[in-house]
Structures are given as C-alpha cells and as structure tokens.
Design an enzyme around this catalytic site. Sequence first.
Site, PDB file in Angstrom:
ATOM      1  N   THR A  11     -24.919  -1.780  29.101  1.00  0.00           N
ATOM      2  CA  THR A  11     -24.494  -0.658  29.947  1.00  0.00           C
ATOM      3  C   THR A  11     -24.449  -1.081  31.399  1.00  0.00           C
ATOM      4  OG1 THR A  11     -25.617   0.865  28.473  1.00  0.00           O
ATOM      5  CG2 THR A  11     -25.144   1.667  30.710  1.00  0.00           C
ATOM      6  N   GLY A  58     -29.854  -1.586  27.248  1.00  0.00           N
ATOM      7  CA  GLY A  58     -30.559  -2.114  26.086  1.00  0.00           C
ATOM      8  C   GLY A  58     -30.315  -1.206  24.893  1.00  0.00           C
TER       9      GLY A  58
END
Length: 317
Positions: free
Chosen positions: A150, A202
């Site tokens: 991200t 993550g």
Amino acid sequence: MWGIIATWRMALEGLSESASALAAGSAASTAVVDAVATVEDFPYYKSVGYGGLPTENGDVELDAAFMDGDTLAFGAVGNLIDIANPVRVAHALSRQRYNSLLVGQGAREWALEQGFSHKAMLTDRAMQHYRKRCRETLDKGLSPYDGHDTVGVIGLDKHGSMSVATSTSGLFMKKRGRIGDSPIMGSGFYCDSETGAATATGVGEDLMKGCVSYEIVRRMAGGMTPQQAADSVVFELEDKLMSRFGRVGDLSVVCMNRNGEFGAATNIKTFSFVVATAKQPLTVFRAERHQERTHYHPVDDEWMQAYAARIRAPIED
Ligand code: GLY
C-alpha cells in the site's frame, strides 16, 4: 516546519513534487492526495491504482482513504472498480457529513455522480501477472496470496495542519469484496494535527488486529517519539499474534509527529520508505529490523537501479 513521509520507494516521484509544494506553502491535504494520485497513475506499480493486480475473478478492486488531521474528517472507498483515482474519491467523501466510507457498486455510483471518470484499471501487464499466478497456484498448489504494498502518505504543512492518504489494490488474488486495512481508519491510517499521523502497509488482516495507526498516534500523544511508537506497536503486535494466533504476516508502518519528526518500523527484510522535511532532504530509506528496533539507512544508486529494472522487467511465463 513542513514534512512528508510515505511507504515504499514507489512514492518517490509523487513525494518529490509534493515536498516542493509543501516547502512553498501548499496545504498538507493537497500534498498527500496529489502524491498518492501520482502513484495510482503509474502503470508499473502493481499494487496501487492503474496496473494494480486483480482479485481471483480478474477484476481490479481498489481501496483508498483520506483523513484531515485538523477536523478528523475522513473519506474512504473499498472495492472501487474502474475509476481513475480512488484517493481523489476518498478525499471528496471526506467533505461529506455522512456516508464517509463507501464500497463496491455504491462507491462507483457516487464517484460517477460526482463527475469522476470511468477508466479501465486492468492493464495487459496485470493480466499477465494474473495468468501466471493462476498457473502457479492451480498447477503447483501454491498459496495465491501475495502483493499488498500500500502507498500511504503523511503530510505536515507550514500552518501545522496534517493529513494522511492511502491507496492499494489489496491482496493479489483476494476474494471479490475483500477489504484490508487501507480504507479502515485507525488501522491503515490515522491523523490528528495536534499529535501526528501514522499509516501502514502489509497484511491487512493482521494490521487490523492491532489498529496500528491509531495506536501509534495514541502513543505519540502519550510522549513517545515517532520511532519508539512505531517500533513498540509493530513488535508488540508481532509478539501477540505469534503467541495467540500462531502466525503473523508482514507489518510495516511510517509515522510523523506535529514537529516533523518521523519514525518507521517493519518486521520484514526489505521495507523502503521516502521522507522529506524542512530539515531532511528528500531521501529513500531502507528499513531493517534489529531485534525489537528498526534501523534504516539511505539506499544507494545500485539499489535504485535494481529497483527500476525490477518493476519494468518482462513477466516470465
Ligand atoms: N495492506 C493492504 C491490504 O491488506 O489490503
């Protein structure tokens, strides 16, 4: 003081522009949204925006968020299909009193009503990755899940206002409708201009178990430095998940306080982040874990060249 920090090397070009804008007096909100939109537009980043990797059904479902640290207003979208810049939709939603988090068809309809354009977000290159992964997982029985980088950007402007924005295509080969931490306030992002902000990257399923971004901001408010807050949240969550859940995925965060001091923490081998402040020239750092602390150092030219080659490398069959 001004400052801007982001997860992953992919944010470098966007941060370069936004750092100049912040230095010239631009608002943090504009800086973070523009920086994330730059990442969304670049087709070779396969975990964000155009060129992002699809679900197991072959659709690109995108998640994004924006939070204004002055008002605590936020907007977020989940599973948004074929709209060019999810982060700009999230930013627009943050100006609404209600309906701050929209998903799926509702998010798409709202975006189109507001004048956001349709854009087919699935690229040929992403389809090549998809076909390759289908072959690997079906033929060899490998786990399909991978790819969750991200982009999260935190900005502090010269007026003391802070904002944060995120964007991701989420887990590669995710189930249709799956949402990770990135559009979930408190997990993928949190921002309070009176204290600071944090953002995560993550495995969303694990990051959400610790509400990591809110927890980092809360610890900074309690007196921790950004680095202490980042390290303690990541490693305490890792320990807790290992002892109570039996496994833990990738957890990485960046944060910045209202004075422009920053921190980063990771439990993986290669986490990069980018930062610029009034005191710190624009730099790509590579972070590494050393026991219960994260150390980081600037990357060298060789690392940058290898990165550039890797993201454009042909996809082998
Ligand atoms: N951290 C992004 C995701 O899990 O979707």
